[in-house]
Design a protein around this motif. Structure first.
Motif, PDB file in Angstrom:
ATOM      1  N   GLY A 101      44.121  63.002  41.465  1.00 26.75           N
ATOM      2  CA  GLY A 101      43.207  62.439  40.466  1.00 26.75           C
ATOM      3  C   GLY A 101      43.502  60.971  40.153  1.00 26.75           C
ATOM      4  N   VAL A 102      43.987  60.235  41.153  1.00 30.39           N
ATOM      5  CA  VAL A 102      44.328  58.823  40.931  1.00 30.39           C
ATOM      6  C   VAL A 102      43.184  57.933  41.434  1.00 30.39           C
ATOM      7  N   PRO A 103      42.736  56.971  40.634  1.00 31.39           N
ATOM      8  CA  PRO A 103      41.759  56.006  41.163  1.00 31.39           C
ATOM      9  C   PRO A 103      42.377  55.256  42.335  1.00 31.39           C
ATOM     10  N   PHE A 104      41.624  55.061  43.384  1.00 33.26           N
ATOM     11  CA  PHE A 104      42.217  54.390  44.545  1.00 33.26           C
ATOM     12  C   PHE A 104      41.192  53.568  45.308  1.00 33.26           C
ATOM     13  N   HIS A 105      41.728  52.704  46.149  1.00 31.88           N
ATOM     14  CA  HIS A 105      40.890  51.874  47.006  1.00 31.88           C
ATOM     15  C   HIS A 105      41.563  51.793  48.371  1.00 31.88           C
ATOM     16  N   ILE A 106      40.794  52.048  49.419  1.00 37.57           N
ATOM     17  CA  ILE A 106      41.322  51.878  50.778  1.00 37.57           C
ATOM     18  C   ILE A 106      40.688  50.611  51.347  1.00 37.57           C
ATOM     19  N   GLU A 107      41.508  49.659  51.679  1.00 34.67           N
ATOM     20  CA  GLU A 107      41.013  48.404  52.249  1.00 34.67           C
ATOM     21  C   GLU A 107      41.185  48.469  53.764  1.00 34.67           C
ATOM     22  N   GLU A 108      40.074  48.399  54.474  1.00 36.31           N
ATOM     23  CA  GLU A 108      40.151  48.489  55.942  1.00 36.31           C
ATOM     24  C   GLU A 108      40.078  47.097  56.557  1.00 36.31           C
ATOM     25  N   GLN A 109      41.148  46.701  57.195  1.00 39.07           N
ATOM     26  CA  GLN A 109      41.203  45.387  57.863  1.00 39.07           C
ATOM     27  C   GLN A 109      42.005  45.540  59.146  1.00 39.07           C
ATOM     28  N   ASP A 110      41.409  45.144  60.233  1.00 44.30           N
ATOM     29  CA  ASP A 110      42.075  45.325  61.525  1.00 44.30           C
ATOM     30  C   ASP A 110      43.097  44.207  61.783  1.00 44.30           C
ATOM     31  N   THR A 111      44.157  44.204  61.028  1.00 48.22           N
ATOM     32  CA  THR A 111      45.203  43.190  61.258  1.00 48.22           C
ATOM     33  C   THR A 111      45.982  43.534  62.527  1.00 48.22           C
ATOM     34  N   TYR A 112      45.970  44.787  62.883  1.00 52.62           N
ATOM     35  CA  TYR A 112      46.710  45.209  64.081  1.00 52.62           C
ATOM     36  C   TYR A 112      46.248  44.426  65.312  1.00 52.62           C
ATOM     37  N   SER A 113      44.920  44.323  65.507  1.00 60.30           N
ATOM     38  CA  SER A 113      44.401  43.602  66.679  1.00 60.30           C
ATOM     39  C   SER A 113      44.756  42.124  66.607  1.00 60.30           C
ATOM     40  N   VAL A 159      47.328  40.724  65.167  1.00 60.53           N
ATOM     41  CA  VAL A 159      48.749  40.568  65.469  1.00 60.53           C
ATOM     42  C   VAL A 159      48.987  40.739  66.972  1.00 60.53           C
ATOM     43  N   LYS A 160      48.365  41.741  67.544  1.00 57.57           N
ATOM     44  CA  LYS A 160      48.519  41.995  68.989  1.00 57.57           C
ATOM     45  C   LYS A 160      48.063  40.804  69.823  1.00 57.57           C
ATOM     46  N   GLN A 161      46.974  40.159  69.337  1.00 58.04           N
ATOM     47  CA  GLN A 161      46.433  39.004  70.058  1.00 58.04           C
ATOM     48  C   GLN A 161      47.389  37.820  70.046  1.00 58.04           C
ATOM     49  N   HIS A 162      48.072  37.628  68.912  1.00 58.77           N
ATOM     50  CA  HIS A 162      48.858  36.400  68.733  1.00 58.77           C
ATOM     51  C   HIS A 162      50.332  36.525  69.073  1.00 58.77           C
ATOM     52  N   ILE A 163      50.868  37.741  69.056  1.00 55.00           N
ATOM     53  CA  ILE A 163      52.309  37.897  69.301  1.00 55.00           C
ATOM     54  C   ILE A 163      52.524  38.442  70.713  1.00 55.00           C
ATOM     55  N   PRO A 164      53.284  37.705  71.528  1.00 53.90           N
ATOM     56  CA  PRO A 164      53.526  38.184  72.898  1.00 53.90           C
ATOM     57  C   PRO A 164      54.227  39.533  72.905  1.00 53.90           C
ATOM     58  N   GLU A 165      53.946  40.311  73.907  1.00 55.55           N
ATOM     59  CA  GLU A 165      54.529  41.644  74.081  1.00 55.55           C
ATOM     60  C   GLU A 165      56.061  41.580  73.971  1.00 55.55           C
ATOM     61  N   GLY A 166      56.650  42.486  73.263  1.00 63.26           N
ATOM     62  CA  GLY A 166      58.113  42.548  73.180  1.00 63.26           C
ATOM     63  C   GLY A 166      58.680  41.778  71.997  1.00 63.26           C
ATOM     64  N   SER A 189      53.070  41.073  58.141  1.00 63.84           N
ATOM     65  CA  SER A 189      53.268  41.157  56.689  1.00 63.84           C
ATOM     66  C   SER A 189      52.622  39.983  55.972  1.00 63.84           C
ATOM     67  N   ARG A 190      52.527  38.828  56.660  1.00 64.19           N
ATOM     68  CA  ARG A 190      51.853  37.687  56.018  1.00 64.19           C
ATOM     69  C   ARG A 190      50.363  38.003  55.833  1.00 64.19           C
ATOM     70  N   LEU A 191      49.761  38.568  56.860  1.00 69.23           N
ATOM     71  CA  LEU A 191      48.346  38.929  56.757  1.00 69.23           C
ATOM     72  C   LEU A 191      48.140  39.975  55.668  1.00 69.23           C
ATOM     73  N   ARG A 192      49.024  40.954  55.680  1.00 69.00           N
ATOM     74  CA  ARG A 192      48.910  42.051  54.711  1.00 69.00           C
ATOM     75  C   ARG A 192      49.024  41.524  53.278  1.00 69.00           C
ATOM     76  N   ARG A 193      49.977  40.603  53.101  1.00 67.52           N
ATOM     77  CA  ARG A 193      50.195  40.054  51.755  1.00 67.52           C
ATOM     78  C   ARG A 193      48.929  39.369  51.238  1.00 67.52           C
ATOM     79  N   GLY A 194      48.344  38.530  52.102  1.00 68.21           N
ATOM     80  CA  GLY A 194      47.136  37.804  51.689  1.00 68.21           C
ATOM     81  C   GLY A 194      46.021  38.760  51.303  1.00 68.21           C
ATOM     82  N   ILE A 195      45.861  39.810  52.093  1.00 70.60           N
ATOM     83  CA  ILE A 195      44.784  40.775  51.819  1.00 70.60           C
ATOM     84  C   ILE A 195      45.049  41.500  50.498  1.00 70.60           C
ATOM     85  N   LEU A 196      46.302  41.898  50.299  1.00 70.24           N
ATOM     86  CA  LEU A 196      46.613  42.641  49.062  1.00 70.24           C
ATOM     87  C   LEU A 196      46.444  41.767  47.821  1.00 70.24           C
TER      88      LEU A 196
END
Ligand code: SF4
Length: 305
Positions: free
Chosen positions: A99-111, A113-120, A128-135
């Motif tokens: 019974g808690v009021p809630f909000h789900i924020e959908e943002q594809d930060t995963y893609s 991050v995958k685009q900008h950070i080389p494998e490994g 976390s920087r992206l997540r912080r800004g969104i929150l």
């Protein structure tokens, strides 16, 4: 196991759970009071990742609110970062059941991050920087006055050690701070709570945990290694993690080396004894014990050499 043994085991488990519940509520209440984390009329946005810590944070805050001396609101927020395999229905189902009021924020930060950070390479800093800004944006849109995060005692201590070992700075994780954009107050009500207690609480309360390593990048982090190290210490010398946390609240600038915090350049002998002052010549924890037999003053010739 026979019936009397079963009954005894059940009784013991209930006793332990009750003890754990009291400790969690006491420690969270204490942190809230010590840092004035919650004020009348607050709307607290509790960031929920699906891990044990944030579930416990929400759980304890909900129950403390019932007997809190001030009125405050809680809204739970989850950022669905579109990581592969994230079970999007788990948190809404849980939050509805509570019974808690809630909000789900959908943002594809995963893609992103995958685009900008080389494998490994570790994805955490961009993620976390992206997540912080969104929150922060979501907090503004929801009219939240505080943002509550589920970091606990072990996180605070590990952060301090990481900053010391790898960053050359004596800097931990604050229990309360103003966000880097200057617009929000962020609180960490679990600051005094041991991670092992949160683990036990999650098991006891049967939170529907969502595995936190979906992105697959956590295993090599310095954080994981330092955490392992302090837990090894704790096993060998119980009480060390609590002591490190206590040390973070009892800083003595005159006994560190930050010239911006203490005016070393201008200090003078005062001629006045200080009962809590330094006993400079006695405090050498790394030196072998001094016995009179070992103390030998250098001869004048040795001094010249
Ligand atoms: S562990 Fe995964 S979700 Fe968490 S900050 Fe790192 S990349 Fe992002």
């Amino acid at each position: 196991m026979n019936a009397p043994q079963d009954a005894a085991a059940v009784k013991k488990a209930a006793f332990e759970a009750n003890k754990l519940s009291k400790r969690l509520h006491r420690q969270v209440g204490q942190a809230i009071a010590d840092f004035n984390m919650v004020e009348a009329g607050d709307k607290i946005m509790v960031c929920l990742s699906g891990g044990k810590d944030s579930y416990a944070l929400l759980d304890v805050l909900l129950s403390l609110r019932e007997r809190a001396p001030v009125d405050f609101d809680i809204v739970a927020v989850n950022l669905d970062q579109k990581q592969p395999g994230f079970p999007a229905d788990v948190l809404p189902a849980y939050l509805k059941s509570r019974g808690v009021p809630f909000h789900i924020e959908e943002q594809d930060t995963y893609s992103i991050v995958k685009q900008h950070i080389p494998e490994g390479q570790t994805m955490c800093s961009l993620c976390s920087r992206l997540r912080r800004g969104i929150l922060y944006r979501v907090a503004r849109e929801l009219g939240a006055t505080k943002i509550a995060l589920g970091h606990h005692r072990d996180d605070m201590v590990v952060t301090m050690l990481i900053n010391m070992f790898f960053g050359g700075r004596l800097k931990g994780m604050p229990a309360k701070l103003v966000s880097d954009n200057g617009q929000h107050v962020v609180i960490r009500p679990l600051a005094y709570v041991a991670e092992s207690d949160l683990q036990r609480w999650a098991e006891h309360r049967q939170f529907p945990i969502i595995p936190c390593s979906l992105c697959g990048s956590q295993t090599n982090l310095q954080r994981v290694q330092v955490k392992q190290m302090i837990h090894d210490w704790e096993r060998q010398y119980p009480g060390r993690i609590d002591n490190m946390l206590r040390a973070m609240g009892h800083v003595v600038p005159s006994h560190l080396m930050d010239r911006n915090l203490y005016p070393f350049a201008t200090i003078q002998a005062t001629g006045v004894a200080d009962a809590s002052g330094d006993i400079a010549f006695d405090e050498e924890p790394c030196a072998p014990p001094i016995s009179t037999a070992m103390v030998q003053w250098p001869t004048p010739r040795e001094q010249e050499a």
